[in-house]
Enzyme design. Sequence first.
Site, PDB file in Angstrom:
ATOM      1  CG  HIS A  64      -1.969  -1.513   0.838  1.00  0.00           C
ATOM      2  ND1 HIS A  64      -3.210  -0.761   2.111  1.00  0.00           N
ATOM      3  CD2 HIS A  64      -2.460  -2.356  -0.018  1.00  0.00           C
ATOM      4  CE1 HIS A  64      -3.463  -2.346   1.644  1.00  0.00           C
ATOM      5  NE2 HIS A  64      -3.618  -2.744   0.822  1.00  0.00           N
ATOM      6  CD  GLU A  66      -2.163   4.039   2.909  1.00  0.00           C
ATOM      7  OE1 GLU A  66      -3.255   4.309   3.893  1.00  0.00           O
ATOM      8  OE2 GLU A  66      -1.869   3.341   2.605  1.00  0.00           O
ATOM      9  CB  CYS A  97      -2.028   1.644   5.877  1.00  0.00           C
ATOM     10  SG  CYS A  97      -1.297   0.676   4.988  1.00  0.00           S
TER      11      CYS A  97
END
EC number: 3.5.4.33
Length: 155
Positions: A64, A66, A97
Amino acid sequence: MSFYNFENTDPEEEDIHYMKLALKEAKKALAEDEIPIGAIVVSKNRIIGRGYNLTERFNDVTAHAEMQAFTSAAQTIGGKYLRDCTLYVTIEPCVMCAGASYWTQIGRIVYGAREEKRGFISKNTNLLHPKTVLKGGVMAEECGILMKDFFAKKR
């Protein structure tokens, strides 16, 4: 990694400035047919990490935006803790995250649009480190429209 100093003392303007840069990261994801989420990590008015979704390219559900930004920031500063940093992310973080942000002890998270289905707020708001300050809704419309358009084209 290029560093960019922001010289403005208005916190609202600063958040908008950095969210625009996170949106640029999201557009990189979009160009690669990835879910268009972008993130940057800022410390003392300089960008120390950036990332965008790379789950398709890496065939990795943990890639992801993040997570990419956290890894990049940790490499830049040579340490895993991001206490004096702010994460700017275009969409509310997911549970994974948010949990990772707990371990980084990040000082602040600023997100654009809510993620009603998969965002951490609807699951458990206690996932963040107790000292992490959360702010949402910065450029929410611009951030959300990227996602809406992306998924509309997929259907």
